[in-house]
Design a protein around this motif. Structure first.
Motif, short mmCIF file in Angstrom:
data_model
loop_
_atom_site.label_atom_id
_atom_site.label_comp_id
_atom_site.label_asym_id
_atom_site.label_seq_id
_atom_site.Cartn_x
_atom_site.Cartn_y
_atom_site.Cartn_z
N GLU A 36 44.88 46.89 33.67
CA GLU A 36 43.73 47.65 33.16
C GLU A 36 42.91 46.89 32.12
O GLU A 36 41.80 47.30 31.80
CB GLU A 36 44.23 48.98 32.58
N TYR A 37 43.45 45.79 31.57
CA TYR A 37 42.75 45.08 30.50
C TYR A 37 41.74 44.06 30.98
O TYR A 37 40.94 43.58 30.19
CB TYR A 37 43.76 44.37 29.59
N GLY A 38 41.77 43.67 32.24
CA GLY A 38 40.86 42.61 32.68
C GLY A 38 40.48 42.74 34.13
O GLY A 38 40.95 43.64 34.84
N ARG A 39 39.63 41.83 34.57
CA ARG A 39 39.23 41.80 35.97
C ARG A 39 39.57 40.43 36.56
O ARG A 39 38.73 39.77 37.16
CB ARG A 39 37.74 42.09 36.11
N TRP A 40 40.81 40.04 36.36
CA TRP A 40 41.25 38.77 36.93
C TRP A 40 41.33 38.90 38.44
O TRP A 40 41.35 40.00 38.98
CB TRP A 40 42.60 38.39 36.34
N ARG A 41 41.41 37.77 39.11
CA ARG A 41 41.41 37.74 40.57
C ARG A 41 42.50 38.64 41.16
O ARG A 41 42.28 39.32 42.16
CB ARG A 41 41.60 36.29 41.03
N TRP A 42 43.66 38.67 40.54
CA TRP A 42 44.78 39.44 41.10
C TRP A 42 44.65 40.95 40.89
O TRP A 42 45.43 41.73 41.43
CB TRP A 42 46.12 38.96 40.51
N SER A 64 39.36 52.08 41.92
CA SER A 64 37.90 52.17 41.85
C SER A 64 37.26 51.09 42.69
O SER A 64 37.92 50.12 43.10
CB SER A 64 37.42 52.05 40.40
N ILE A 65 35.97 51.27 42.93
CA ILE A 65 35.16 50.27 43.64
C ILE A 65 34.35 49.51 42.59
O ILE A 65 33.62 50.11 41.80
CB ILE A 65 34.23 50.92 44.67
N LEU A 66 34.48 48.19 42.58
CA LEU A 66 33.75 47.36 41.63
C LEU A 66 32.40 46.90 42.19
O LEU A 66 31.46 46.65 41.45
CB LEU A 66 34.59 46.13 41.26
N GLY A 67 32.31 46.76 43.49
CA GLY A 67 31.09 46.34 44.15
C GLY A 67 31.19 46.69 45.62
O GLY A 67 32.28 46.79 46.17
N LEU A 129 34.64 45.54 47.01
CA LEU A 129 35.57 44.87 46.11
C LEU A 129 36.23 45.98 45.31
O LEU A 129 35.56 46.68 44.55
CB LEU A 129 34.81 43.91 45.19
N VAL A 130 37.52 46.19 45.53
CA VAL A 130 38.21 47.33 44.94
C VAL A 130 39.22 46.87 43.90
O VAL A 130 39.79 45.79 43.99
CB VAL A 130 38.92 48.19 46.01
N ALA A 188 48.93 37.10 25.60
CA ALA A 188 49.08 37.43 27.01
C ALA A 188 47.72 37.42 27.72
O ALA A 188 47.56 36.82 28.79
CB ALA A 188 49.74 38.79 27.18
N LEU A 189 46.73 38.06 27.10
CA LEU A 189 45.39 38.13 27.70
C LEU A 189 44.72 36.77 27.72
O LEU A 189 44.08 36.39 28.72
CB LEU A 189 44.53 39.14 26.94
N LYS A 190 44.86 36.01 26.64
CA LYS A 190 44.25 34.69 26.58
C LYS A 190 44.85 33.76 27.64
O LYS A 190 44.14 32.99 28.28
CB LYS A 190 44.45 34.09 25.19
N GLY A 191 46.17 33.85 27.84
CA GLY A 191 46.81 33.03 28.85
C GLY A 191 46.29 33.34 30.24
O GLY A 191 46.03 32.42 31.04
N LEU A 192 46.11 34.60 30.54
CA LEU A 192 45.56 34.97 31.85
C LEU A 192 44.11 34.52 31.99
O LEU A 192 43.70 34.06 33.05
CB LEU A 192 45.66 36.49 32.04
N ASP A 193 43.31 34.63 30.91
CA ASP A 193 41.93 34.15 30.94
C ASP A 193 41.90 32.64 31.23
O ASP A 193 41.10 32.17 32.05
CB ASP A 193 41.24 34.42 29.61
N ASN A 194 42.75 31.89 30.53
CA ASN A 194 42.76 30.44 30.70
C ASN A 194 43.16 30.04 32.12
O ASN A 194 42.56 29.13 32.72
CB ASN A 194 43.72 29.79 29.70
N LYS A 195 44.14 30.70 32.68
CA LYS A 195 44.58 30.39 34.04
C LYS A 195 43.50 30.74 35.06
O LYS A 195 43.28 30.01 36.02
CB LYS A 195 45.88 31.09 34.36
N GLU A 196 42.83 31.86 34.83
CA GLU A 196 41.74 32.26 35.74
C GLU A 196 40.62 31.23 35.70
O GLU A 196 40.08 30.82 36.73
CB GLU A 196 41.22 33.64 35.34
#
Length: 201
Positions: A36-42, A64-67, A129-130, A188-196
């Motif tokens: 729920e915190y981000g819109r990473w690819r996964w 939800s539908i994002l696009g 895109l869901v 945790a969030l920064k690590g996911l941002d960096n990997k994305e």
């Protein structure tokens, strides 16, 4: 994606030693929060969706539908309050106006619905895109007859490090140590941002 068993073998000693129930509780909450915190690819996927008389009902696996596109054309998505805003358009009839999706909220079965406006043939393909909905995690070592049919042993979040950091953040948060909680959750969030970012190139 990591399984509950895989994560228990590697992380339980640091998170909830000898307590399978507590580990599963923390892992489930961590997986849910990261989703729920981000819109990473996964956190999302592209799929085709169907409609019945101009109403899209998302399967319970999606929140939800994002696009969206009707045919090949992208369409606007409006929030649930779109038809209620003073000075706005008011209630939009199905099939009227330009093509767009209007969020209708959640039905009695807990499924998200959207109204499709504009001309829509039965043969029109709606691609979207869901966003995934949170999953119910289960541990094979814990007997539980009350689990829903869609319970799974696999997390949505693919990153064991982010899950570990989020679980530690939750532990500190529940101990009212907000400084450490913020630090672990932020990492945790920064690590996911960096990997994305790295995977996007």
């Amino acid at each position: 994606m990591p399984t509950v068993t895989f994560l228990k073998e590697r992380l339980q000693a640091q998170i909830a030693p000898s307590n399978d129930y507590e580990f599963l509780r923390l892992l489930t909450e961590a997986d849910m929060r990261l989703l729920e915190y981000g819109r990473w690819r996964w956190t999302r996927k592209s799929t085709t969706i169907s409609h019945t008389d101009g109403i899209i009902t998302l399967p319970s696996a999606y929140s939800s539908i994002l696009g969206a596109r009707v045919g090949k054309e992208p369409v606007d998505i409006r929030a649930e309050e779109f038809e209620y805003v003073p000075g706005g358009v008011g209630e939009v009839d199905l099939g009227v106006g330009s093509s767009r999706l209007i969020d209708q909220g959640v039905n009695d079965d807990g499924e998200r619905q959207y109204k499709v406006t504009g001309h829509l043939d039965d043969t029109d393909i709606i691609s979207a895109l869901v966003m995934y909905a949170p999953v119910t995690l289960t541990d094979p070592d814990i007997p539980d007859s009350s689990l829903p049919d869609d319970a799974t042993t696999t997390t949505l979040c693919p990153d064991a490090t982010a899950l570990k950091l989020m679980m530690l953040g939750i532990i500190f948060e529940e101990a009212a140590d907000l400084g450490n909680a913020r630090s672990y959750i932020s990492d945790a969030l920064k690590g996911l941002d960096n990997k994305e970012q790295n995977q996007r190139g």
